[in-house]
Write a protein that holds these residues in place. Structure first.
Motif: not given
Length: 971
Positions: A179-185, A811-816
């Motif tokens: 669910q976390e990856a879903f929300e971030v993407q 990029n991992l911080n701000l995007r992912e």
């Protein structure tokens, strides 16, 4: 050059070097009866069936050699051997795009493009990017209406690892998705929509036209990225059900090209993909003709400078027999300087840009003509619509000329050849042909259908699909100028009907692969033996006063060269910045011998291009051609170089277009931020501190005499050189360039940069952009000039894990992790005399202040603590192995030669760089970070909506100064 002559060219030099030697495939083909059949020499693994093997059966056939297989689970595999470079390109195409979505569930296919990079059962979150990047590879994915593909180019020793990665996300994705990856993407996709659609001038054009063109519920009636409300409504189970439906092996094509061992590759494919169960059987989409009963006028006001008129007619579908003649019609109407739209709209200066095209998708094509109006000459878009309709009537009387057919056919063939310059280009074509036609061998069919187009065909499709037929006609005008639209709207956006799908997403079944006993899929496959990587062999000779640096590329029968004059924007007077750019633009216009239209016609018939452009320090003439046409193309290039007409008409039009372009760029927040950052770095006293196009004021001050004077003073062989990549050897290229000895000129004195301004480190400069959905952030300082083997090169290595890679800290911080942006990076940029360091991103408006905090935290932490051992290992591996991709195409080789010529380098500099990279220590990188990444020395530029952001940004504690786009303080 006629199409037949082009095909004979391929039959000679090209087929042996381009189409056969790349593969050396045994031939067994089911595509034509008379192709030779030979005994299969590859031992096929159990469960894999060979379908066909194809190569040219005779000297005049154009093919990309391949072998096609199927697995028991339905996966189609296409293999193409190309031993020319030590790399492989892997493409996994799923026959699903936004056109397979349902009303109310738009954007799912594109969402999955993002989700499938987020790890699977045996691949950790962020590991997919990390594994490929540290392997020296590059990767990405794309989604359109009809397919989604994932692709990577890596050194050839990494192939097994790529197959493991692709198989794991096909067979083991659902258990791992969180669910976390879903929300971030979901937030990342929203940021992408904001950056590319909602916050971009004209960004909603295609979405609005699609709604008006197709009936409600038609899969092309929404854009690929989808509606935000549909993404907000989706839950994790919705996405899982969509995955189960469409991402099975029987709805996929795996295409691999490059330096492969066919037998070993098939063994790996069986191991990793064979156990994955098939998904539901899918039918091809059904084409239903779309017709409009009457013209549909639609319009919108947008944050734009140039009014846009867009006219679009529904036609056929991809691969329909009438697709080819409609393409020819589009070329005649609006492609290039020979077209009717150019003659009637662009040349008179009524429009800054005009174009016609025939875009095709699997179940729908549209014939489109659009213009960007020059507001200085056009007050009402209805006038442009009338001119376009008059141009169609003119076509009826003009008919189709012999040159029209010759141009289009030459363009088709030359484009195909240029597309074969890289293994990724060949793989992409094979994958697309197989996906849409169930036949990878589509090049010959395409050539044949365009070769077969007649004048009568073109006139017939005009009568059938365009003349007196209804179209969607969209006007986009600047805010507050609704009176400019072509006509009052006759069609209104409907309130979408959203079906009730509650509970449906829970109803799906899926199965995990059953691997053979003893096979541990969680183990990352090892890399093979590192391939041998060698920079191109080079040669040098002189042509008149110019040095020539060349390299031979025998893989394709093409020549690409650049004539580089060391004088450009750096010679612009401050009060006339943009002079070098305007001069270069006029070199693309008429000569004293011929009109621009006549030159364009000849180049198009040759399948060639000759173009001038100006940068900071070099004005460049770029020539690209099939080598058989090199002499004819060089004659045109020499004519443009030595005999520019510099007519008042061309000058007035180009100058006006330049001013309109500058005004339009002011609407782009990203352009504003970058231009202001550059000006802060180099100061108002240096011409290269400004955009190369100049400012409204400086371009307005330029006269035709200034252009003639710049040409006379600075276009000289005394400061020029040539870099070239060709299938010709040194002697052949020297002979082809001999006409350049006719160019004479005087010495040109060098020019120096003025002193740079003092930077007020810790200052944040804010530019107000009302109603901006995103903010642009730039953070940086002046740094190092370019040095291939010095501190500049080392500093770039130092920055790589901080902001140079996709999986960098920033990029991992701000995007992912946070979902603030579609992408964030940092890098060093330098030339011979100066350089800077910059970090930046376009971020969600409501996350502007938070993004500044995260940028600052990452830079400070790296400055204070330096690189980790793991990051150092990753950096050395990623940069070191990437050289396998560095010299594949003529364009890449040309870039290598340009760097050598610009900085007076020996080819051995790449070996020196490799030694430096492998010898870098944590202590050295930490010292570089300490020296170059002190945030207190850096300034910030932020462009965003003051009303929403300013108070929160002030609270961050920086010295905040509000300025306009030119850097002047706002009272």
């Amino acid at each position: 050059m006629t199409l037949q002559k082009t095909r004979l060219l391929l039959a000679g030099a090209a087929v042996s070097a381009l189409l056969i030697a790349c593969g050396q495939s045994e031939t067994k083909s089911t595509t034509t009866a008379d192709q030779a059949k030979q005994t299969e020499t590859v031992n096929l693994p159990d469960g894999i069936t060979k379908v066909e093997e194809v190569k040219a059966k005779s000297g005049d056939e154009v093919v990309i050699p391949y072998t096609k297989y199927t697995l028991a689970n339905g996966l189609t595999v296409v293999l193409h051997e190309d031993k020319s470079d030590p790399l492989v390109h892997v493409d996994m195409t799923y026959h699903v795009g936004s056109g397979r979505e349902e009303p109310g569930r738009s954007g799912f296919a594109h969402f999955f493009e993002h989700m499938l990079f987020q790890g699977s059962e045996n691949v950790a979150d962020e590991q997919h990017f990390k594994l490929i990047t540290e392997s020296g590879g590059t990767l990405n994915g794309s989604t359109n209406a009809d397919r989604t593909n994932y692709y990577q180019t890596v050194p050839s020793n990494q192939l097994e690892k790529m197959l493991w990665l692709e198989a794991d996300r096909m067979g083991y994705f659902l258990n791992a998705v969180t669910q976390e990856a879903f929300e971030v993407q979901r937030e990342t996709v929203k940021n992408e929509r904001g950056q590319r659609y909602d916050n971009r001038p004209y960004g909603l054009l295609f979405e609005r036209v699609g709604e008006a063109m197709y009936p409600e519920g038609h899969p092309y009636s929404w854009s690929t990225i989808g509606y935000l409300e549909d993404l907000d409504r989706a839950d994790l189970n919705d996405l899982k059900k969509f995955f189960v439906e469409w991402y099975g092996p029987n709805n996929a094509v795996l295409t691999i090209g490059g330096d492969i061992d066919k037998e070993q590759t098939l063994e790996w494919i069986k191991t990793y993909f064979g156990p994955i169960p098939a998904g539901p059987e899918q039918e091809d989409p059904v084409y239903e003709p779309v017709t409009l009963e009457e013209d549909r006028y639609i319009s919108m006001e947008d944050n734009v400078q140039l009014p846009l008129l867009y006219m679009s007619w529904p036609t056929v579908h991809a691969n329909h027999p009438d697709e080819a003649p409609l393409d020819v019609l589009a070329n005649i109407m609006g492609q290039g300087q020979t077209s009717l739209l150019y003659k009637n709209l662009q040349k008179p200066g009524l429009t800054v840009q005009s174009n016609a095209s025939h875009g095709c998708r699997e179940i729908g094509c549209t014939f489109t003509m659009f213009t960007l109006a020059n507001p200085a000459k056009v007050q009402q878009l209805g006038d442009l619509e009338a001119t376009i309709r008059e141009s169609l009537t003119e076509f009826e009387g003009r008919g189709v000329l012999d040159d029209d057919l010759t141009r289009v056919k030459a363009d088709i063939v030359s484009s195909l050849i240029y597309g074969l310059e890289s293994v990724s280009g060949k793989v992409s074509q094979l994958a697309a042909y197989e996906t849409y036609r169930d036949n990878p061998n589509g090049i010959g069919d395409d050539i044949a259908r365009y070769e077969g187009v007649t004048k009568e065909d073109v006139l017939r499709v005009y009568e059938q699909y365009i003349k007196d037929n209804a179209a969607v006609i969209m006007s986009i005008v600047p805010k507050g100028q609704s009176e400019m639209i072509a006509q009052e709207d006759t069609w209104e956006r409907y309130e979408r009907t959203i079906p009730d799908t509650s509970g449906e997403s829970d109803d799906f079944e899926w199965s995990l692969p059953v691997d053979p006993e003893g096979f541990d899929r969680s183990v990352v496959p090892p890399s093979g033996e590192n391939p041998t990587i060698k920079a191109p062999d080079t040669y040098e000779f002189a042509v008149g006063d110019m040095s020539v640096l060349g390299a031979q590329n025998t893989e394709v029968p093409t020549t690409t060269l650049q004539l580089r004059i060391k004088a450009a924007q750096n010679y612009d007077p401050l009060e006339k910045v943009g002079l070098a750019s305007l001069t270069a633009g006029l070199m693309n216009e008429a000569t004293t011998e011929r009109s621009a239209e006549e030159i364009s016609n000849e180049l198009d018939k040759l399948g060639s291009s000759v173009s001038f452009s100006a940068g900071d320090t070099y004005t460049t003439m770029t020539v690209r051609t099939l080598t058989e046409n090199l002499d004819a193309t060089m004659a045109i290039a020499l004519e443009r170089l030595l005999k520019p007409k510099f007519s008042e008409e061309d000058f007035a039009r180009d100058k006006d277009n330049a001013i309109q372009g500058i005004r339009a760029n002011k609407k782009e927040a990203s352009v504003t931020a970058s231009n202001l950052f550059n000006k802060m770095m180099y100061g108002a006293d240096n011409p290269t501190a400004y955009a190369s196009s100049g400012t409204e004021e400086t371009v307005e001050a330029i006269t035709l005499e200034d252009v003639k004077g710049f040409y006379a003073a600075h276009y000289s062989p005394k400061i020029a050189s040539v870099v070239a990549v060709s299938d010709l050897g040194e002697a052949g290229l020297k002979s082809a360039l001999e006409p350049l000895t006719a160019w004479t000129g005087e010495d040109v004195s060098s020019v120096e940069m003025n002193a740079f301004p003092e930077l007020n480190g810790g200052t944040l400069y804010f530019v107000d952009k009302p109603d901006a959905a995103q903010s642009e952030i730039r953070i940086g300082k002046r740094a190092l000039p370019y040095d291939a083997t010095g501190e500049y090169y080392r500093a770039g290595i130092m920055n790589y894990p901080l902001g140079g890679a996709f999986n960098s800290r920033i990029n991992l911080n701000l995007r992912e992790d946070k979902g603030y942006t579609y992408g964030a990076r940092s890098f060093f940029n330098g030339d011979e005399k100066a350089g800077w360091y910059r970090a930046g991103a376009a971020v969600r408006a409501d996350a502007t202040a938070a993004s500044i905090v995260e940028f600052a935290n990452e830079i400070r932490q790296y400055h204070d603590s330096g690189i980790t051992d793991e990051e150092l290992t990753f950096t050395k591996s990623a940069i070191g192995q990437s050289d396998a991709r560095a010299y594949e195409t003529p364009r890449q080789k040309l870039g290598f030669l340009s760097r050598m010529a610009t900085y007076d380098l020996e080819p051995s500099f790449v070996d020196e760089q490799s030694d430096i990279l492998q010898g870098m220590t944590k202590a050295e990188i930490d010292a570089l970070a300490d020296e170059h990444l002190n945030l207190d020395d850096m300034i910030m530029v932020v462009v965003g909506d003051k009303a929403k952001l300013y108070d929160e940004i002030v609270e961050l504690g920086y010295d905040v100064v509000e300025v306009d786009a030119n850097g002047n303080p706002v009272e």
